[in-house]
Design a protein around this motif. Structure first.
Motif, PDB file in Angstrom:
ATOM      1  N   ALA A  45       1.005  -1.250   0.013  1.00 23.94           N
ATOM      2  CA  ALA A  45       0.039  -0.006  -0.210  1.00 23.94           C
ATOM      3  C   ALA A  45       0.904   1.199   0.040  1.00 23.94           C
ATOM      4  CB  ALA A  45      -0.721   0.047   1.230  1.00 23.94           C
ATOM      5  N   SER A  46       0.385   2.294  -0.509  1.00 24.31           N
ATOM      6  CA  SER A  46       1.249   3.535  -0.589  1.00 24.31           C
ATOM      7  C   SER A  46       1.357   4.000   0.794  1.00 24.31           C
ATOM      8  CB  SER A  46       0.772   4.546  -1.686  1.00 24.31           C
ATOM      9  OG  SER A  46      -0.362   5.210  -1.026  1.00 24.31           O
ATOM     10  N   VAL A  47       2.355   4.812   1.207  1.00 23.69           N
ATOM     11  CA  VAL A  47       2.469   5.587   2.406  1.00 23.69           C
ATOM     12  C   VAL A  47       1.272   6.567   2.664  1.00 23.69           C
ATOM     13  CG1 VAL A  47       3.905   7.109   3.901  1.00 23.69           C
ATOM     14  CG2 VAL A  47       5.008   4.841   2.791  1.00 23.69           C
ATOM     15  N   LEU A  73       9.532  -1.122   3.423  1.00 25.77           N
ATOM     16  CA  LEU A  73       9.223  -0.073   2.433  1.00 25.77           C
ATOM     17  C   LEU A  73       9.868  -0.283   1.256  1.00 25.77           C
ATOM     18  CD1 LEU A  73       9.475   2.972   4.855  1.00 25.77           C
ATOM     19  CD2 LEU A  73       7.457   2.474   3.971  1.00 25.77           C
ATOM     20  N   ILE A  74       9.364  -0.106   0.301  1.00 23.64           N
ATOM     21  CA  ILE A  74      10.047   0.169  -1.102  1.00 23.64           C
ATOM     22  C   ILE A  74       9.548   1.205  -1.956  1.00 23.64           C
ATOM     23  CG2 ILE A  74      10.131  -2.505  -1.272  1.00 23.64           C
ATOM     24  CD1 ILE A  74       7.730  -2.151  -3.423  1.00 23.64           C
ATOM     25  N   HIS A  75      10.429   1.835  -2.546  1.00 21.54           N
ATOM     26  CA  HIS A  75      10.373   2.858  -3.386  1.00 21.54           C
ATOM     27  C   HIS A  75       9.724   2.333  -4.808  1.00 21.54           C
ATOM     28  CE1 HIS A  75      10.349   6.965  -5.120  1.00 21.54           C
ATOM     29  NE2 HIS A  75      11.241   6.390  -6.157  1.00 21.54           N
ATOM     30  N   ILE A  76       8.489   2.903  -5.339  1.00 25.01           N
ATOM     31  CA  ILE A  76       8.143   2.753  -6.633  1.00 25.01           C
ATOM     32  C   ILE A  76       8.021   4.038  -7.247  1.00 25.01           C
ATOM     33  CG2 ILE A  76       6.172   1.961  -7.820  1.00 25.01           C
ATOM     34  CD1 ILE A  76       5.604  -0.162  -5.467  1.00 25.01           C
ATOM     35  N   SER A  77       8.484   4.296  -8.285  1.00 23.65           N
ATOM     36  CA  SER A  77       8.388   5.152  -9.175  1.00 23.65           C
ATOM     37  C   SER A  77       6.922   5.647  -9.618  1.00 23.65           C
ATOM     38  CB  SER A  77       9.215   5.421 -10.338  1.00 23.65           C
ATOM     39  OG  SER A  77      10.718   5.148  -9.913  1.00 23.65           O
ATOM     40  N   GLU A  78       6.490   6.791  -9.897  1.00 20.78           N
ATOM     41  CA  GLU A  78       5.217   6.841 -10.476  1.00 20.78           C
ATOM     42  C   GLU A  78       5.197   6.249 -11.809  1.00 20.78           C
ATOM     43  OE1 GLU A  78       2.316   8.426  -9.331  1.00 20.78           O
ATOM     44  OE2 GLU A  78       3.252   8.282  -7.509  1.00 20.78           O
TER      45      GLU A  78
END
Length: 80
Positions: free
Chosen positions: A36-38, A70-75
């Motif tokens: 889920a997004s932060v 947490l993971i970073h997902i680019s737009e």
């Protein structure tokens, strides 16, 4: 500066509950891989608990059981 230990524990338990067991408790939708997004977590958690990106990050880093990550997902690229 980190929040008092009691608040930190409360946030950790809240995140574990909604992300691992009952996302529907705050009307949170997880993707097909369970992420889920932060921003969504922060918004849906109101008014039960006040979260910030920094607080969530600190909970993930300091959690001894390492049940959250947490993971970073680019737009995604938007077509013009």
């Amino acid at each position: 500066m980190r929040k008092p230990e009691q608040d930190f524990t409360k946030v950790s338990k809240f995140l574990s509950y909604v992300l691992r067991h009952k996302p529907e408790a705050i009307n949170l939708t997880l993707d097909d891989k369970g992420w889920a997004s932060v921003a969504d977590i922060i918004e849906k958690a109101k008014p039960q608990i006040t979260l910030t990106p920094a607080l969530i990050r600190q909970v993930v880093i300091d959690n001894e059981k390492k049940r959250l990550s947490l993971i970073h997902i680019s737009e995604p690229t938007r077509p013009y």
